[in-house]
Write a protein that holds these residues in place. Structure first.
Motif, PDB file in Angstrom:
ATOM      1  N   ASN A 230       0.812  -1.214   0.000  1.00 39.24           N
ATOM      2  CA  ASN A 230       0.000   0.000   0.000  1.00 39.24           C
ATOM      3  C   ASN A 230       0.846   1.264   0.000  1.00 39.24           C
ATOM      4  O   ASN A 230       0.332   2.351  -0.253  1.00 39.24           O
ATOM      5  CB  ASN A 230      -0.907   0.048   1.227  1.00 39.24           C
ATOM      6  CG  ASN A 230      -2.096  -0.883   1.105  1.00 39.24           C
ATOM      7  OD1 ASN A 230      -2.374  -1.418   0.041  1.00 39.24           O
ATOM      8  ND2 ASN A 230      -2.802  -1.066   2.203  1.00 39.24           N
ATOM      9  N   TYR A 231       2.142   1.124   0.315  1.00 37.27           N
ATOM     10  CA  TYR A 231       2.984   2.287   0.537  1.00 37.27           C
ATOM     11  C   TYR A 231       4.048   2.450  -0.536  1.00 37.27           C
ATOM     12  O   TYR A 231       4.689   1.477  -0.945  1.00 37.27           O
ATOM     13  CB  TYR A 231       3.675   2.180   1.896  1.00 37.27           C
ATOM     14  CG  TYR A 231       2.725   2.228   3.058  1.00 37.27           C
ATOM     15  CD1 TYR A 231       2.237   1.058   3.629  1.00 37.27           C
ATOM     16  CD2 TYR A 231       2.306   3.448   3.586  1.00 37.27           C
ATOM     17  CE1 TYR A 231       1.354   1.118   4.698  1.00 37.27           C
ATOM     18  CE2 TYR A 231       1.426   3.507   4.652  1.00 37.27           C
ATOM     19  CZ  TYR A 231       0.951   2.334   5.200  1.00 37.27           C
ATOM     20  OH  TYR A 231       0.088   2.382   6.259  1.00 37.27           O
ATOM     21  N   ALA A 232       4.219   3.700  -0.943  1.00 41.86           N
ATOM     22  CA  ALA A 232       5.445   4.047  -1.636  1.00 41.86           C
ATOM     23  C   ALA A 232       6.573   4.005  -0.615  1.00 41.86           C
ATOM     24  O   ALA A 232       6.347   4.223   0.579  1.00 41.86           O
ATOM     25  CB  ALA A 232       5.342   5.438  -2.249  1.00 41.86           C
ATOM     26  N   MET A 233       7.773   3.723  -1.072  1.00 40.64           N
ATOM     27  CA  MET A 233       8.919   3.634  -0.173  1.00 40.64           C
ATOM     28  C   MET A 233      10.016   4.579  -0.638  1.00 40.64           C
ATOM     29  O   MET A 233      10.174   4.826  -1.844  1.00 40.64           O
ATOM     30  CB  MET A 233       9.451   2.209  -0.124  1.00 40.64           C
ATOM     31  CG  MET A 233       8.453   1.179   0.367  1.00 40.64           C
ATOM     32  SD  MET A 233       7.891   1.489   2.055  1.00 40.64           S
ATOM     33  CE  MET A 233       9.434   1.391   2.962  1.00 40.64           C
ATOM     34  N   GLY A 234      10.762   5.067   0.324  1.00 44.78           N
ATOM     35  CA  GLY A 234      11.805   6.019  -0.036  1.00 44.78           C
ATOM     36  C   GLY A 234      13.008   5.918   0.879  1.00 44.78           C
ATOM     37  O   GLY A 234      12.962   5.264   1.927  1.00 44.78           O
ATOM     38  N   TRP A 235      14.068   6.561   0.445  1.00 41.03           N
ATOM     39  CA  TRP A 235      15.275   6.721   1.248  1.00 41.03           C
ATOM     40  C   TRP A 235      15.619   8.216   1.311  1.00 41.03           C
ATOM     41  O   TRP A 235      15.599   8.906   0.282  1.00 41.03           O
ATOM     42  CB  TRP A 235      16.454   5.967   0.646  1.00 41.03           C
ATOM     43  CG  TRP A 235      16.364   4.484   0.756  1.00 41.03           C
ATOM     44  CD1 TRP A 235      15.835   3.614  -0.148  1.00 41.03           C
ATOM     45  CD2 TRP A 235      16.822   3.679   1.847  1.00 41.03           C
ATOM     46  NE1 TRP A 235      15.932   2.330   0.301  1.00 41.03           N
ATOM     47  CE2 TRP A 235      16.544   2.330   1.527  1.00 41.03           C
ATOM     48  CE3 TRP A 235      17.466   3.948   3.064  1.00 41.03           C
ATOM     49  CZ2 TRP A 235      16.869   1.266   2.380  1.00 41.03           C
ATOM     50  CZ3 TRP A 235      17.784   2.898   3.896  1.00 41.03           C
ATOM     51  CH2 TRP A 235      17.486   1.575   3.559  1.00 41.03           C
ATOM     52  N   PHE A 236      15.910   8.653   2.501  1.00 42.54           N
ATOM     53  CA  PHE A 236      16.430   9.987   2.733  1.00 42.54           C
ATOM     54  C   PHE A 236      17.770   9.834   3.445  1.00 42.54           C
ATOM     55  O   PHE A 236      18.095   8.757   3.957  1.00 42.54           O
ATOM     56  CB  PHE A 236      15.480  10.793   3.624  1.00 42.54           C
ATOM     57  CG  PHE A 236      14.276  11.354   2.902  1.00 42.54           C
ATOM     58  CD1 PHE A 236      13.263  10.515   2.455  1.00 42.54           C
ATOM     59  CD2 PHE A 236      14.146  12.710   2.695  1.00 42.54           C
ATOM     60  CE1 PHE A 236      12.150  11.035   1.796  1.00 42.54           C
ATOM     61  CE2 PHE A 236      13.035  13.232   2.048  1.00 42.54           C
ATOM     62  CZ  PHE A 236      12.040  12.399   1.604  1.00 42.54           C
TER      63      PHE A 236
ATOM     64  N   PHE B 291      16.127  14.151   0.388  1.00 41.25           N
ATOM     65  CA  PHE B 291      15.620  13.047  -0.403  1.00 41.25           C
ATOM     66  C   PHE B 291      16.744  12.385  -1.187  1.00 41.25           C
ATOM     67  O   PHE B 291      17.632  13.062  -1.723  1.00 41.25           O
ATOM     68  CB  PHE B 291      14.556  13.580  -1.358  1.00 41.25           C
ATOM     69  CG  PHE B 291      14.096  12.598  -2.376  1.00 41.25           C
ATOM     70  CD1 PHE B 291      14.550  12.654  -3.684  1.00 41.25           C
ATOM     71  CD2 PHE B 291      13.183  11.614  -2.036  1.00 41.25           C
ATOM     72  CE1 PHE B 291      14.117  11.753  -4.626  1.00 41.25           C
ATOM     73  CE2 PHE B 291      12.741  10.704  -2.969  1.00 41.25           C
ATOM     74  CZ  PHE B 291      13.209  10.772  -4.276  1.00 41.25           C
ATOM     75  N   VAL B 292      16.687  11.050  -1.265  1.00 39.90           N
ATOM     76  CA  VAL B 292      17.666  10.298  -2.040  1.00 39.90           C
ATOM     77  C   VAL B 292      16.988   9.565  -3.202  1.00 39.90           C
ATOM     78  O   VAL B 292      17.352   9.745  -4.362  1.00 39.90           O
ATOM     79  CB  VAL B 292      18.410   9.282  -1.154  1.00 39.90           C
ATOM     80  CG1 VAL B 292      19.347   8.414  -2.004  1.00 39.90           C
ATOM     81  CG2 VAL B 292      19.191   9.993  -0.055  1.00 39.90           C
ATOM     82  N   ALA B 293      16.003   8.729  -2.879  1.00 35.48           N
ATOM     83  CA  ALA B 293      15.358   7.924  -3.914  1.00 35.48           C
ATOM     84  C   ALA B 293      14.024   7.438  -3.397  1.00 35.48           C
ATOM     85  O   ALA B 293      13.805   7.343  -2.185  1.00 35.48           O
ATOM     86  CB  ALA B 293      16.234   6.744  -4.303  1.00 35.48           C
TER      87      ALA B 293
ATOM     88  N   ALA C  94      17.216  11.675  -6.541  1.00 39.35           N
ATOM     89  CA  ALA C  94      17.829  12.990  -6.449  1.00 39.35           C
ATOM     90  C   ALA C  94      18.914  13.087  -7.514  1.00 39.35           C
ATOM     91  O   ALA C  94      19.562  12.088  -7.856  1.00 39.35           O
ATOM     92  CB  ALA C  94      18.434  13.191  -5.066  1.00 39.35           C
ATOM     93  N   ASP C  95      19.135  14.290  -8.019  1.00 42.40           N
ATOM     94  CA  ASP C  95      20.145  14.471  -9.057  1.00 42.40           C
ATOM     95  C   ASP C  95      21.527  14.027  -8.591  1.00 42.40           C
ATOM     96  O   ASP C  95      22.336  13.533  -9.377  1.00 42.40           O
ATOM     97  CB  ASP C  95      20.188  15.934  -9.490  1.00 42.40           C
ATOM     98  CG  ASP C  95      18.976  16.348 -10.304  1.00 42.40           C
ATOM     99  OD1 ASP C  95      18.723  17.559 -10.414  1.00 42.40           O
ATOM    100  OD2 ASP C  95      18.267  15.451 -10.818  1.00 42.40           O
ATOM    101  N   SER C  96      21.787  14.208  -7.308  1.00 34.87           N
ATOM    102  CA  SER C  96      23.116  13.902  -6.770  1.00 34.87           C
ATOM    103  C   SER C  96      23.445  12.419  -6.784  1.00 34.87           C
ATOM    104  O   SER C  96      24.625  12.047  -6.681  1.00 34.87           O
ATOM    105  CB  SER C  96      23.235  14.441  -5.336  1.00 34.87           C
ATOM    106  OG  SER C  96      22.237  13.869  -4.517  1.00 34.87           O
ATOM    107  N   VAL C  97      22.435  11.562  -6.901  1.00 34.71           N
ATOM    108  CA  VAL C  97      22.684  10.115  -6.870  1.00 34.71           C
ATOM    109  C   VAL C  97      22.256   9.414  -8.144  1.00 34.71           C
ATOM    110  O   VAL C  97      22.506   8.224  -8.302  1.00 34.71           O
ATOM    111  CB  VAL C  97      21.985   9.458  -5.656  1.00 34.71           C
ATOM    112  CG1 VAL C  97      22.373  10.165  -4.367  1.00 34.71           C
ATOM    113  CG2 VAL C  97      20.477   9.412  -5.833  1.00 34.71           C
TER     114      VAL C  97
END
Length: 123
Positions: free
Chosen positions: A31-37, A47-49, A61-64
């Protein structure tokens, strides 16, 4: 409620690779989107991805971009962040998060957070 536990952090040299994992329990994972910060000392959490509920869409993120890859296994309730070509500026505590939309890049739009795992990249 959703519980998230990150693992895989460590100390390594620039140019190497590292894989972070996030184990999710407590609710319907799909049910959830997942992310990394990530958050470095003295800076705001950034924010990372992220990845959509189905896993078909990702955002970086542009940096990664081009170096990191996010993926998920809905059967195993896990999220993976593969980090290649690491740089000293990637040094931070990395947090796994769950929320309603993978396009959200600001922390308040994400509902649940893990405790974080430290990644340190030496030059």
């Amino acid at each position: 409620q959703v519980q998230l536990v990150e693992s895989g952090g460590g100390l390594l040299q620039a140019g190497r690779s590292l894989t972070l994992s996030c184990a999710v329990a407590g609710s319907t994972f799909s049910n959830y989107a997942m992310g990394w910060f990530r958050q470095a000392p003295g800076t705001e959490r950034e924010f990372v991805a992220s990845i959509s509920q189905s896993g078909s869409r990702t955002y970086y993120a542009d940096s990664v971009k081009g170096r990191f890859t996010i993926s998920r296994d809905n059967a195993k309730h896990t999220v993976i962040l593969l980090m290649n070509s690491l740089k000293p500026e990637d040094t931070a505590v990395y947090y796994c998060t769950a929320g309603p939309s993978y396009v959200s890049t600001t922390p308040p739009r994400w509902n649940y957070w893990g405790q974080g795992t430290q990644v340190t990249v030496s030059s």
